[in-house]
Design an enzyme around this catalytic site. Structure first.
Site, mmCIF file in Angstrom:
data_model
loop_
_atom_site.group_PDB
_atom_site.id
_atom_site.type_symbol
_atom_site.label_atom_id
_atom_site.label_comp_id
_atom_site.label_asym_id
_atom_site.label_seq_id
_atom_site.Cartn_x
_atom_site.Cartn_y
_atom_site.Cartn_z
ATOM 1 N N HIS A 1 -1.459 -7.942 4.453
ATOM 2 C CA HIS A 1 -0.004 -7.697 4.589
ATOM 3 C C HIS A 1 0.215 -6.399 3.681
ATOM 4 O O HIS A 1 1.494 -6.247 3.293
ATOM 5 C CB HIS A 1 0.849 -8.982 3.809
ATOM 6 C CG HIS A 1 0.391 -10.222 4.220
ATOM 7 N ND1 HIS A 1 0.531 -10.634 5.597
ATOM 8 C CD2 HIS A 1 -0.156 -11.309 3.520
ATOM 9 C CE1 HIS A 1 0.294 -11.873 5.499
ATOM 10 N NE2 HIS A 1 -0.282 -12.263 4.491
ATOM 11 N N CYS A 2 -0.646 -5.529 3.835
ATOM 12 C CA CYS A 2 -0.761 -4.245 2.993
ATOM 13 C C CYS A 2 -0.723 -4.479 1.751
ATOM 14 O O CYS A 2 -0.263 -3.483 1.075
ATOM 15 C CB CYS A 2 0.510 -3.309 3.771
ATOM 16 S SG CYS A 2 0.198 -2.678 5.350
ATOM 17 N N ALA A 3 -0.837 -5.560 1.207
ATOM 18 C CA ALA A 3 -0.879 -5.565 -0.340
ATOM 19 C C ALA A 3 -2.088 -5.882 -0.765
ATOM 20 O O ALA A 3 -2.779 -7.153 -1.320
ATOM 21 C CB ALA A 3 -0.149 -7.010 -0.771
ATOM 22 N N ASN B 1 0.707 -1.346 -0.051
ATOM 23 C CA ASN B 1 -0.026 -0.019 0.079
ATOM 24 C C ASN B 1 0.853 1.160 -0.137
ATOM 25 O O ASN B 1 0.552 2.241 -0.659
ATOM 26 C CB ASN B 1 -0.808 0.023 1.195
ATOM 27 C CG ASN B 1 -1.987 -1.093 1.115
ATOM 28 O OD1 ASN B 1 -2.422 -1.560 0.066
ATOM 29 N ND2 ASN B 1 -2.552 -1.244 2.602
#
Length: 500
Positions: free
Chosen positions: A430-432, A148
């Site tokens: 996972h901020c993905a 992100n």
């Protein structure tokens, strides 16, 4: 393969050898194996029986670095412009830290380095530095694989900030192959045109594990024809190196990246320090992200004129994280020692120059070891019925993490069950977030195991066995909470040799 009681194995050469012309140097070919037994003595967590497989989020701090941080306290003083001996000594150690960090990635010098709190802030610094250069009709290209932190700043710039100034700038997203996890270079090429000011790409995905072909991305960006304020006719390239730098040999001059960001909390340091490498002429021409304090030239503030400090201090507003910078630079030196001679330190706590050959040798050994652990995890997990593993199937094509989902099981519940068994994993997006949504995952989450140089094959086997037990509905043996959360203080590092 012979494995001792610690799970330490003699690491064979990697399964896939050869040359990558991507700025990541030569891939390890029959690299000398790591002395993992000796490496683990530099850390406290093994004494607690912890199986640490969440290294993509943060690595474990080495005992020497924790002791170094403590030992610097008595001599602490602010840096630059101080007349005391303590200030001058601290200034020397602080400035030398920039030199060591520059050598890690092959930067020409400290003038190319800016320090921030983390990778996220470093990428935001690039966004704000380039903000006023974007023209109406320009675009920035990134990918659906990104953390992100390498998408949201560009989203905010294009959708929220620049529209307030009447400028229309588009943020374009390149696809990845949902089966292999590889970046779709053809689609990326179709998005880059003569109005593409900047191309942003991960050096290694923290969800898919993919390591994109950065040389190919650099070539596409370089051929765009965009006219930059410097007169260069190309798109700038920003590489998010948060997952790349800790386990790979990176040379920014070969890579020809305009910007590279990474963090030290993924590289043994005990807290967050982010690094932004940028080409010197870009830092000289760009506006700073933060204003005030040390970024101002001494005495050069007048009612109608403010002059900025020389590089790299132009990008060091206010009092910096002095001890964080010093300890992070020593983390580089300790990493070299752990990879090359963990029983006899050579670089940590010394002024010995950090050469490119030593960095390449050390990182090649780390890459080879991480690759062996990842291959073992991939093989073991693939044997679990119904499991879905994301990203490339070959360890040589990915970084040292494996994200997966079990059929009918919430990934967060899987991670919690692993924790009860003493395996420290991580679950979530996972901020993905873009990649999880792109794969149609509902909820947008996965469970992830990630490895580093102090992990052993036995720990990988332990983690895989626990996942297999959860997948079949059996509960792996529970490790008592006090064993998972407490650590006997038997790891006593020698007093730090650093003096300031």
């Amino acid at each position: 393969m012979k494995v001792d009681e610690l799970g330490t194995a003699e690491a064979p050469g990697p399964r896939h050898a050869g040359q990558r012309a991507s700025g990541m140097g030569r891939e390890p070919v029959n690299a000398v194996p790591l002395d993992v037994r000796a490496i683990r003595r530099h850390f406290v967590f093994p004494e607690a029986g912890r199986v640490v497989t969440n290294n993509a989020a943060s690595t474990q701090p080495a005992a020497e670095l924790l002791e170094l941080y403590r030992s610097l306290g008595p001599g602490y003083e602010n840096v630059h412009r101080g007349q005391s001996a303590a200030s001058q000594a601290m200034t020397w150690a602080f400035e030398e830290s920039y030199d060591t960090i520059a050598r890690l990635v092959g930067a020409p010098g400290r003038e190319c380095i800016a320090l921030y709190r983390n990778t996220t802030e470093a990428i935001n610094a690039v966004m704000y530095a380039l903000l006023t250069e974007f023209c109406d009709g320009d675009n920035v290209v990134t990918t659906l694989m990104e953390h992100n932190s390498n998408y949201v700043p560009w989203y905010g710039m294009c959708r929220e900030i620049l529209p307030r100034f009447g400028r229309r700038v588009e943020c374009r997203l390149a696809r990845f192959d949902p089966v292999t996890g590889e970046l779709d270079l053809a689609h990326l090429a179709s998005l880059i045109d003569a109005r593409t000011k900047l191309v942003c790409v991960t050096g290694a995905s923290n969800f898919l594990g993919t390591r994109p072909d950065l040389a190919a991305v650099r070539a596409l960006a370089g051929a765009s024809g965009y006219v930059q304020p410097t007169g260069e006719r190309r798109s700038y390239l920003l590489v998010d190196g948060a997952q790349l730098v800790p386990g790979s040999f990176v040379d920014v001059r070969t890579l020809d990246a305009d910007f590279l960001a990474f963090s030290f909390h993924k590289l043994l340091a005990p807290f967050g320090v982010g690094v932004l490498y940028a080409k010197q002429h870009l830092l000289e021409a760009s506006l700073p992200f933060l204003y005030g304090g040390d970024m101002i030239a001494e005495g050069r503030v007048l009612p109608d004129l403010v002059e900025y400090n020389c590089l790299p201090w132009k990008y060091a507003a206010g009092t910096p994280n002095i001890l964080g910078a010093i300890v992070s630079a020593q983390a580089v030196r300790l990493l070299l020692d752990l990879a090359l001679s963990p029983r006899r330190p050579v670089y940590f706590g010394t002024g010995r120059p950090v050469g490119r050959a030593a960095v390449q040798d050390a990182m090649s050994r780390i890459t080879a070891w991480n690759r062996q652990l990842t291959a073992r995890a991939l093989d073991g997990l693939a044997a679990i019925p119904g499991i879905t593993i994301y990203g490339p199937r070959e360890a040589a094509r990915r970084t040292s993490l494996v994200a997966f989902n079990l059929p009918g099981r919430d990934p967060v519940a899987v991670a919690e069950a692993l924790d009860r068994a003493g395996i420290e994993a991580r679950a979530g997006c996972h901020c993905a977030t873009l990649a999880h949504h792109s794969l149609g995952l509902d909820p947008p989450a996965s469970c992830r195991l990630s490895f580093y140089l102090y992990n052993t094959p036995a720990e990988v086997d332990q983690a895989v066995a626990a996942v297999a037990a959860i997948a079949t509905g059996h509960h792996p043996p529970t490790v008592p909470w006090y064993r998972r959360l407490t650590s006997p203080a038997r790891c006593r590092p020698a007093r730090s040799p650093i003096r300031v």
